[in-house]
Scaffold this active site. Structure first.
Site, PDB file in Angstrom:
ATOM      1  N   GLY A   1       0.813  -1.201   0.000  1.00 23.68           N
ATOM      2  CA  GLY A   1       0.000   0.000   0.000  1.00 23.68           C
ATOM      3  C   GLY A   1       0.849   1.255   0.000  1.00 23.68           C
ATOM      4  CB  CYS A   2       1.372   3.995  -2.044  1.00 17.80           C
ATOM      5  SG  CYS A   2       2.470   5.435  -2.105  1.00 17.80           S
ATOM      6  CB  ILE A   3      -0.133   8.287   0.174  1.00 17.82           C
ATOM      7  CG1 ILE A   3       1.201   8.455   0.902  1.00 17.82           C
ATOM      8  CG2 ILE A   3      -1.122   9.340   0.661  1.00 17.82           C
ATOM      9  CD1 ILE A   3       1.845   9.800   0.683  1.00 17.82           C
ATOM     10  CB  THR A   4      -3.763   7.889  -2.910  1.00 20.32           C
ATOM     11  OG1 THR A   4      -2.738   7.959  -3.910  1.00 20.32           O
ATOM     12  CG2 THR A   4      -3.723   9.129  -2.052  1.00 20.32           C
ATOM     13  NE  ARG A   5      -0.206   6.035  -6.306  1.00 20.60           N
ATOM     14  CZ  ARG A   5       0.372   6.841  -7.173  1.00 20.60           C
ATOM     15  NH1 ARG A   5       0.718   6.406  -8.354  1.00 20.60           N
ATOM     16  NH2 ARG A   5       0.590   8.104  -6.879  1.00 20.60           N
TER      17      ARG A   5
END
Length: 526
Positions: free
Chosen positions: A465-469
Site C-alpha cells: 500500500g501507498c498513500i492513495t493506492r
C-alpha cells in the site's frame, strides 16, 4: 472465470516494479521533513529563536528549537537508510538495524578513501565537496532490505547457530558495506563530477529546466516515480556552504540552510497547489451534471490542497476518467515553475506547497517576492478555471459528477462509501453475504472484497500500500475485475504489464495490510 497465467514478468516490468516500490519507500523518510522544517524554521532568529531570558544563573535561548530541526536535516542520509529498509522489508526492525550498521560502516570507510584535504589545524579531513549525501542512505537502505529478504531465515552450522536467521542480517550487511564503502570511495569522485555537471546543466537551462521538472513531476504521479525524481532535486541538486562550514545539497535542504539561490524548484508548486487545482475543482463542480455529487468530494479535496499541498485526491478524481486534463495539468504546472523562476520568486516547503508552509516561510530571509507569488497564483487560478472549463465542455470529459455513462457506476461513485446511495451490483460483483461477514470489521470486509476483485490470492505475487493506492504484482492482470473495484470505491486502475495500481484513496495502506493478513491466513488455513 479467467485462467491465471504462470508466466514470469518481463525485465521491464520487474524494473518498473522495483522503481515504484522504491518511490513508495521514499515516502517514509520524507514524511519526517515537515517536523524537521517546522522546528528549524521556528528556531531561527527572525522567529522564536530571537527570544531568550535569564533564570537564576542560566540564560535560556529558544534557538534550541532550531537545533532540534537541524539535527534531523543533518542526519537525513541515515534516516533515509532506515526508512527505505523498513519500507522495502515490510516493516521489519531487523532490516532497519542492519541499515544503521551498514550506513555507519559505509560512511566511515567512504570518508577515509575519498581524497583528503588539510584542515586549519593541520589534520587531514575528507573533502567536503565529495559526498553521496542522501544517496548513501538510499544505497544502504536498498542493500539492507535486499540482504534481509535473502538471509533472514538462513541456517548456519550448529557451532554458529546463534548467528543464524535474523541475527545474520546486520553481520552480512556490515561486511557488504565495508566492500561498498571501499568501491564507492574510489569510483564516486568522478561519478560525482558527472552528477554535478548534470545539475549545472539543469540550472543553466534556467526557467526551461524548472519547467521541465514541474511537468515531469506531475506526469509521473500515476506511476509513483515522481518521488524518485524529487529526491534528486530536493536533496542533491546544487551545493551550499553554510556559516558553520557545513556543505548541504538539494534545493529543499539548501533553502532551509539559508541559501539565497535556492527555492527555484519549489516556488511554482505553491501556485499550482494553492490556487490552480482548487480553481480546477470549481470548474469541475460548475460543469457537473450532478454538482452536489462533485462538490461532496472536490470541495474537501480543494481545501486539503490549499492548506497542506496534498493534491492526489483531486488529481486522481480526473486522471482516469479524463486523462487529457491530467496532461494539461502537468503542462500548467511546468509553466508555473518556469514563470516563478523568471520572476525570481523563491520559497521552499518542508512538506508540500500549501498555505501552512507559505505562512511559515513567508518572511524567511532567503524567500524572495512572496507577495508576487500570491499574485501569480491568482492569475493561475483564473487560467486553471477557464482551461479546465474549456476542455470539459469542448470534449465532454467525464469529470466527477457528469453522469454514470462515463463511469459505468452510479453518479455518486466518487463519494466516500458512507455518503453513497445504494450500491449497483452486477453478476461479476454480487452482494456481500452479510451473515458471513457479521463478525468481521468494515475494513476487513472491504479488504476481502477487494482481494476477490483482484482475482483472489492466487493471482497476487506481491501487494503493498501507498498513500492513495495499492500496488500489485499480478500473475494475470486480465483476471482483475475493474468494474467491481470501482464499485468498491476505486477511482481508477493503472496497468503496466503485470504491475497494477488500484487507487483506493487514503485508506489504501490500511486495505493493503488487511489484504496481506488475509492472504497469510488463507495460506495457513490451507
Amino acid at each position: 472465470m479467467n485462467s491465471i497465467s504462470t508466466s514470469t514478468a518481463s525485465p521491464g516490468d520487474r524494473v518498473l516494479g522495483a522503481l515504484q516500490t522504491l518511490g513508495r519507500s521514499l515516502m517514509l523518510p520524507i514524511a519526517v521533513l515537515p517536523a524537521a522544517a517546522l522546528l528549524l524554521r521556528l528556531g531561527q532568529t527572525d522567529m522564536l529563536g530571537q527570544f531568550h531570558w535569564h533564570f537564576i544563573n542560566w540564560e535560556i535561548h529558544l534557538d534550541w528549537i532550531g537545533k532540534a530541526g537541524d539535527a534531523i536535516f543533518s542526519n537525513l542520509p541515515l534516516i533515509f537508510a532506515i526508512g527505505i529498509a523498513i519500507g522495502l522489508s515490510g516493516g521489519e526492525g531487523t532490516a532497519a538495524l542492519a541499515a544503521v550498521v551498514g550506513f555507519l560502516v559505509f560512511t566511515a570507510v567512504f570518508n577515509n578513501i575519498i581524497p583528503q584535504i588539510k584542515a586549519a589545524d593541520g589534520t587531514l579531513k575528507p573533502d567536503p565537496n565529495i559526498t553521496m549525501d542522501v544517496l548513501s542512505g538510499i544505497l544502504m537502505g536498498l542493500v539492507a532490505a535486499g540482504l534481509y529478504k535473502k538471509y533472514h531465515d538462513i541456517r548456519l552450522p550448529d557451532y554458529l547457530g546463534f548467528f543464524g536467521g535474523r541475527r545474520f542480517v546486520p553481520i552480512i550487511t556490515a561486511l557488504t558495506a565495508l566492500v561498498l564503502g571501499l568501491i564507492f570511495g574510489i569510483i564516486w569522485p568522478p561519478i560525482g563530477q558527472v552528477i554535478n555537471a548534470i545539475g549545472s546543466g539543469i540550472v543553466s537551462l534556467g526557467p526551461f529546466g524548472a519547467g521541465i521538472y514541474g511537468f515531469l513531476n506531475r506526469l509521473l504521479i500515476p506511476t509513483g516515480l515522481h518521488h524518485v525524481l524529487n529526491s534528486y532535486f530536493w536533496f542533491e541538486l546544487g551545493s551550499y556552504k553554510g556559516a558553520d562550514g557545513t556543505v548541504v545539497h538539494g534545493d529543499l535542504h539548501r533553502y532551509f540552510a539559508g541559501d539565497p539561490s535556492s527555492g527555484n524548484y519549489m516556488a511554482g508548486f505553491f501556485v499550482m497547489m494553492m490556487f490552480g487545482l482548487p480553481a480546477a475543482c470549481l470548474a469541475m463542480i460548475r460543469h457537473a451534471k450532478f454538482p452536489k455529487v462533485a462538490a461532496g468530494i472536490l470541495l474537501s479535496a480543494a481545501i486539503a490542497s490549499f492548506l497542506t499541498g496534498i493534491t492526489e485526491p483531486i488529481e486522481f478524481a480526473f486522471l482516469f476518467v479524463a486523462p487529457l486534463l491530467f496532461v494539461v495539468h502537468a503542462l500548467l504546472t511546468g509553466t508555473a515553475l518556469a514563470v516563478c523562476y523568471l520572476l525570481n520568486i523563491k520559497i521552499g516547503f518542508g512538506f508540500s506547497a500549501g498555505l501552512i508552509d507559505l505562512l511559515l516561510n513567508f518572511n524567511k530571509s532567503n524567500t524572495s517576492n512572496p507577495w508576487l507569488l500570491i499574485l501569480v497564483g491568482l492569475v493561475y487560478a483564473v487560467i486553471y478555471y477557464f482551461v479546465f472549463s474549456f476542455f470539459i465542455t469542448r470534449f465532454n470529459l467525464a469529470t466527477p459528477g457528469r453522469g454514470e455513462d462515463s463511469t459505468g457506476m452510479a453518479a455518486d461513485w466518487i463519494l466516500p462509501e458512507s455518503q453513497r446511495g445504494p450500491a449497483k451490483r452486477t453478476k461479476e460483483s454480487p452482494a456481500v453475504d452479510t451473515a458471513a461477514t457479521a463478525e468481521e470489521d468494515k475494513d476487513t470486509v472491504l479488504a476481502r472484497e477487494v482481494l476477490d476483485a483482484l482475482g483472489g490470492k492466487a493471482n497476487i505475487e506481491s501487494l503493498e500500500g501507498c498513500i492513495t493506492r495499492l500496488r500489485i504484482f499480478a500473475k494475470d492482470p486480465d483476471a482483475i475485475d475493474e468494474a467491481r473495484l470501482k464499485s468498491l470505491g476505486s477511482s481508477g486502475v493503472i496497468k503496466k504489464g503485470k504491475i497494477v495500481q488500484v487507487v483506493m484513496g487514503t485508506q489504501s495502506d490500511r486495505i493493503a495490510s488487511r489484504i496481506n493478513s488475509l492472504r497469510k491466513q488463507d495460506t495457513i488455513d490451507v
